[in-house]
Design an enzyme around this catalytic site. Structure first.
Site, PDB file in Angstrom:
ATOM      1  N   LYS A 110      31.299  33.455  41.894  1.00 40.35           N
ATOM      2  CA  LYS A 110      32.584  33.958  41.397  1.00 40.35           C
ATOM      3  C   LYS A 110      32.771  35.439  41.695  1.00 40.35           C
ATOM      4  CE  LYS A 110      32.493  30.627  37.558  1.00 40.35           C
ATOM      5  NZ  LYS A 110      33.582  29.747  38.009  1.00 40.35           N
ATOM      6  N   HIS A 111      31.709  36.096  42.161  1.00 36.63           N
ATOM      7  CA  HIS A 111      31.757  37.495  42.589  1.00 36.63           C
ATOM      8  C   HIS A 111      32.194  38.437  41.462  1.00 36.63           C
ATOM      9  CE1 HIS A 111      31.331  35.440  46.365  1.00 36.63           C
ATOM     10  NE2 HIS A 111      32.511  34.876  46.214  1.00 36.63           N
ATOM     11  N   CYS A 112      31.838  38.082  40.231  1.00 35.75           N
ATOM     12  CA  CYS A 112      32.186  38.893  39.050  1.00 35.75           C
ATOM     13  C   CYS A 112      33.699  39.073  38.897  1.00 35.75           C
ATOM     14  CB  CYS A 112      31.499  40.256  39.097  1.00 35.75           C
ATOM     15  SG  CYS A 112      29.723  40.188  38.896  1.00 35.75           S
ATOM     16  N   ALA A 113      34.464  38.167  39.491  1.00 35.19           N
ATOM     17  CA  ALA A 113      35.928  38.212  39.358  1.00 35.19           C
ATOM     18  C   ALA A 113      36.363  36.853  38.819  1.00 35.19           C
ATOM     19  CB  ALA A 113      36.577  38.511  40.699  1.00 35.19           C
ATOM     20  N   SER A 170      34.793  42.163  36.742  1.00 34.37           N
ATOM     21  CA  SER A 170      34.565  42.168  35.289  1.00 34.37           C
ATOM     22  C   SER A 170      34.390  43.576  34.726  1.00 34.37           C
ATOM     23  CB  SER A 170      33.355  41.303  34.939  1.00 34.37           C
ATOM     24  OG  SER A 170      32.191  41.769  35.584  1.00 34.37           O
TER      25      SER A 170
END
Length: 404
Positions: free
Chosen positions: A357-360, A115
């Protein structure tokens, strides 16, 4: 070499198997000591050479810029800008280009981006009426070289992407991607997010021919709260700072002001000097270890994990990146919530993983699943840690007993 001996964290957390290095690496003992040493023995701010410790602070800053430049293969230490982290660096690059980018200009990203390499560009495009498009990916979620020509055009001004994904860890062929982009349009600015790459690859910005990079030191056994932005000097000359104040000006009167020269232009306020000093020490240790040794060690861990998979019932799991040699395993236990199985790994086996979501967030659409488990290895992990991980995966059917 037993790298783990350099990390006393594990003496204080003897039972933990730490598999969350993609989020943040554990810090070297000497890095932790160095941060305190700066505050205890130097303590001074920069921008002043009047007394001894202020002079030492300024010399330390210059020396660290030089070490960072050498580490990433840059020619000019003045191109090294210290920030608070990758996110700060990418925001500086994006919003610093506000006056350079015009209505209708195009920015190319990928749907695998963190992100921090999506939101700044999205906000900027919304405010300045720019266009964002996404490069095509191949079956391994890497940038598809054969389709670049359909995306890059005369309106493309910036292409920004990660060398390694923070989910699949896939390694993009940066050198070839840049070559192909520049062949189509030599004026495009190529920005490389190295947050997930700086600890696992040897970087040479001149060889890669990129225009700007960003990374955080806490991913590289270094301190929190410190990042690096590098850009070619010709870009830094016109790039606008996003922060203004002490240190980044040379004169102010009631009618106008004059910004300081590069790199001070981008470093308004007081820098995180104790962290910079600690990173200086960190780079010395990495150079002593030799980067290639660290890379080889991590690849061997991933290879060892692959070799042990025949001991588990693979049909019960979904692995998304098992074939690449980067030190991340992205997976799920089929038909089980990733949060639940991640909690099981921690509760019963003291294995610390990352879930979500691992910031993705755009990447999850590509996987067609909303949440995954990420186990990321580093130089302080061992084959014994992998064995314990395999033991836990073999015991997958008992997850519910630990959660309820």
């Amino acid at each position: 070499m037993n790298f783990k001996d350099n990390f006393s964290y594990f003496k204080n957390n003897t039972k933990e198997i730490y598999f969350d290095s993609a989020a943040t690496s554990i810090k070297l003992d000497k890095v932790i000591e160095a941060q305190s040493k700066y505050d205890l023995e130097i303590g001074a701010n920069t921008h002043n050479n009047l007394f001894d410790n202020a002079y030492k602070a300024n010399q330390m800053l210059l020396e660290t810029r030089k070490k960072v430049a050498d580490f990433i293969g840059a020619n000019n230490p003045e191109e090294i800008i210290f920030t608070s982290g990758t996110t700060h660096s990418l925001n500086q690059l994006a919003f610093g280009m506000r006056s350079y980018l015009k209505k209708g200009d195009e920015i190319l990203l990928t749907k695998m981006e963190h992100s921090s390499n999506l939101l700044p560009w999205m906000v900027l495009s919304e405010e300045e009426e720019l266009k964002i498009d996404y490069l095509d990916l191949d079956e391994n979620f890497l940038i598809d070289l054969s389709k670049l020509k359909y995306k890059v055009n005369e309106k493309t001004k910036v292409v920004s992407f990660a060398m390694n994904s923070n989910t699949t860890a896939g390694l993009n062929d940066v050198k070839q991607i840049v070559k192909d982009i520049k062949t189509i349009n030599k004026d495009i600015i190529v920005i490389l997010d190295l947050a997930q790459s700086i600890a696992h690859n040897e970087i040479n910005v001149i060889d890669l021919d990129v225009d700007c990079i960003a990374f955080s030191t806490h991913k590289l056994y270094g301190p929190f709260g410190l990042g690096v932005m590098w850009a070619k000097k010709e870009i830094l000359k016109w790039l606008k700072p996003i922060f203004y104040g002490g240190g980044n000006n040379t004169s102010i009167n009631v009618e106008n002001y004059k910004l300081a020269p590069i790199p001070d232009k981008f470093e308004a306020g007081t820098l995180n000097l104790s962290a910079i000093y600690a990173f200086n020490v960190c780079l010395d240790i990495i150079n002593e270890f030799k980067m290639q040794n660290l890379i080889t060690y991590e690849k061997e861990l991933k290879k060892y994990f692959r070799s042990k998979l025949n001991e588990i019932e693979e049909s019960k799991f979904e692995f998304y990146n098992i074939e690449n040699d980067q030190p991340i395993v992205l997976f799920n236990l089929k038909n089980v919530n990733s949060q639940d199985f991640g909690a099981f790994l921690n509760k019963k086996y003291n294995i610390s993983v990352r879930v979500g979501k691992h910031c993705a967030r755009l990447a999850t659409d590509l996987f067609k699943i909303s949440s995954t488990i990420r186990a990321s290895f580093s130089i302080y992990n061992t084959k014994e840690d992998i064995d314990k991980f395999i033991e836990a995966l073999k015991d997958c059917d008992s997850w519910i007993n630990e959660i309820i």
